[in-house]
Design an enzyme around this catalytic site. Structure first.
Site, PDB file in Angstrom:
ATOM      1  N   ASN A  16       0.847  -1.203   0.000  1.00  0.00           N
ATOM      2  CA  ASN A  16       0.000   0.000   0.000  1.00  0.00           C
ATOM      3  C   ASN A  16       0.873   1.239   0.000  1.00  0.00           C
ATOM      4  OD1 ASN A  16      -2.638  -1.167   0.308  1.00  0.00           O
ATOM      5  ND2 ASN A  16      -1.993  -1.794   2.365  1.00  0.00           N
ATOM      6  N   LYS A  20       6.990   3.288  -2.382  1.00  0.00           N
ATOM      7  CA  LYS A  20       7.621   2.062  -2.900  1.00  0.00           C
ATOM      8  C   LYS A  20       7.098   1.745  -4.296  1.00  0.00           C
ATOM      9  CE  LYS A  20       8.580  -0.546   1.343  1.00  0.00           C
ATOM     10  NZ  LYS A  20       8.333  -1.826   2.029  1.00  0.00           N
ATOM     11  N   ASP A  76      10.269  -6.310   1.811  1.00  0.00           N
ATOM     12  CA  ASP A  76      10.450  -5.724   3.126  1.00  0.00           C
ATOM     13  C   ASP A  76      11.838  -5.108   3.148  1.00  0.00           C
ATOM     14  OD1 ASP A  76       9.199  -5.150   5.567  1.00  0.00           O
ATOM     15  OD2 ASP A  76      10.322  -6.708   6.597  1.00  0.00           O
ATOM     16  N   THR A  77      11.918  -3.929   3.758  1.00  0.00           N
ATOM     17  CA  THR A  77      13.175  -3.177   3.759  1.00  0.00           C
ATOM     18  C   THR A  77      13.551  -2.807   5.182  1.00  0.00           C
ATOM     19  OG1 THR A  77      12.816  -2.286   1.538  1.00  0.00           O
ATOM     20  CG2 THR A  77      14.220  -0.985   2.990  1.00  0.00           C
TER      21      THR A  77
HETATM   22  P1  IMP Z   1       8.717  -1.591   5.257  1.00  0.00           P
HETATM   23  O1  IMP Z   1       9.566  -2.339   4.284  1.00  0.00           O
HETATM   24  O2  IMP Z   1       7.522  -1.011   4.584  1.00  0.00           O
HETATM   25  O3  IMP Z   1       8.401  -2.401   6.491  1.00  0.00           O
HETATM   26  O4  IMP Z   1       9.556  -0.326   5.701  1.00  0.00           O
HETATM   27  C1  IMP Z   1      10.384  -0.329   6.842  1.00  0.00           C
HETATM   28  C2  IMP Z   1      10.729   1.071   7.225  1.00  0.00           C
HETATM   29  O5  IMP Z   1      11.805   1.531   6.424  1.00  0.00           O
HETATM   30  C3  IMP Z   1       9.615   2.097   7.091  1.00  0.00           C
HETATM   31  O6  IMP Z   1       9.757   3.021   8.136  1.00  0.00           O
HETATM   32  C4  IMP Z   1       9.899   2.741   5.765  1.00  0.00           C
HETATM   33  O7  IMP Z   1       9.438   4.070   5.714  1.00  0.00           O
HETATM   34  C5  IMP Z   1      11.414   2.684   5.723  1.00  0.00           C
HETATM   35  N1  IMP Z   1      11.890   2.542   4.348  1.00  0.00           N
HETATM   36  C6  IMP Z   1      11.622   1.545   3.472  1.00  0.00           C
HETATM   37  N2  IMP Z   1      12.249   1.767   2.316  1.00  0.00           N
HETATM   38  C7  IMP Z   1      12.912   2.934   2.471  1.00  0.00           C
HETATM   39  C8  IMP Z   1      13.722   3.694   1.587  1.00  0.00           C
HETATM   40  O8  IMP Z   1      13.962   3.370   0.422  1.00  0.00           O
HETATM   41  N3  IMP Z   1      14.214   4.832   2.102  1.00  0.00           N
HETATM   42  C9  IMP Z   1      13.981   5.246   3.396  1.00  0.00           C
HETATM   43  N4  IMP Z   1      13.223   4.573   4.235  1.00  0.00           N
HETATM   44  C10 IMP Z   1      12.690   3.418   3.772  1.00  0.00           C
END
Ligand code: IMP
Length: 213
Positions: A16, A20, A76-77
């Site tokens: 969502n 991304k 996931d990041t």
């Molecule tokens: P998730 O992968 O959506 O769980 O993101 C994990 C956290 O890392 C969240 O707070 C995202 O906002 C942040 N995040 C994910 N990708 C990036 C990026 O490319 N740059 C900066 N923050 C990121």
């Protein structure tokens, strides 16, 4: 590269997150049709309960595959900071609490790094693709440093405190094209595109370990 087989492949991105999606569309180009959960009117926030990025990514792809039976992927990041024993890592979204507030997360990181000289960090993206019913994992890592104070207004999440290696700017000081040229996400997506483009020789792909990635 096999232009015939890769033309107009359609994939669901189990997210969502508009930021991304935007990065994915720019990286994947127009040979792929990418739909997100909003496009499909799937109104869920898929949980991220696991101890590794790979398991969380797989949770997202499996959830959507079970619902749609279509080719799909989740990602996931995490931001891993050396001086914080690789925190926030898999907890990056909720580092300062369940409200997933990016500003509170950044404050917490900067507070914990106050007075610490070692600013080394890496962003890691793991993608779980379900293609033709089979699971595949891809990973991209970008090394860098954590800035002393937030800088820049582009991007999202931790972008304003992450300075990728070979740059003096944070991601949030770069335009999207520059970030997407060398980011963790770009690297993970490039691995997935390579796999999809070479699907008929998929034996070249080595899968990653779900429990340690
Ligand atoms: P998730 O992968 O959506 O769980 O993101 C994990 C956290 O890392 C969240 O707070 C995202 O906002 C942040 N995040 C994910 N990708 C990036 C990026 O490319 N740059 C900066 N923050 C990121």
């Amino acid at each position: 590269m096999d232009g015939f087989h890769t033309k107009n492949k359609s994939l669901i991105f189990a997210t969502n997150n508009a930021n991304k999606l935007c990065e994915a569309l720019s990286i994947m180009g127009d040979r792929y049709t990418i739909k997100n959960l909003h496009d499909l009117k799937i109104l869920v926030d898929i949980p991220e309960p696991h101890a590794t990025l790979a398991l969380n990514a797989q949770e997202k792809s499996s959830f959507i595959f079970n619902l749609t039976k279509q080719d799909c992927f989740g990602e996931d990041t995490g931001l891993e900071i050396e001086a914080l024993n690789n925190a926030p890592g898999v907890k990056s979204a909720r580092y300062a609490g369940e409200q997933k507030d990016p500003i509170a997360n950044i404050h917490k990181v900067l507070n914990e790094l106050q007075g610490i000289k070692n600013r080394k960090a890496q962003f890691k993206t793991v993608i779980s693709l379900i293609y033709k019913g089979q699971h595949h994992l891809f990973m991209g890592i970008q090394n860098g440093l954590i800035a002393d104070v937030p800088r820049g207004s582009q991007g999202f999440g931790y972008d304003c405190i992450f300075i990728p290696e070979h740059s003096t700017q944070t991601y949030a000081e770069m335009d999207a094209t520059t970030k997407n040229k060398q980011s963790h996400r770009k690297k993970a997506f490039t691995e997935m595109i390579f796999f999809l483009d070479n699907y008929h020789s998929s034996d070249i792909h080595q899968n990653l370990d779900l429990h340690s990635t």
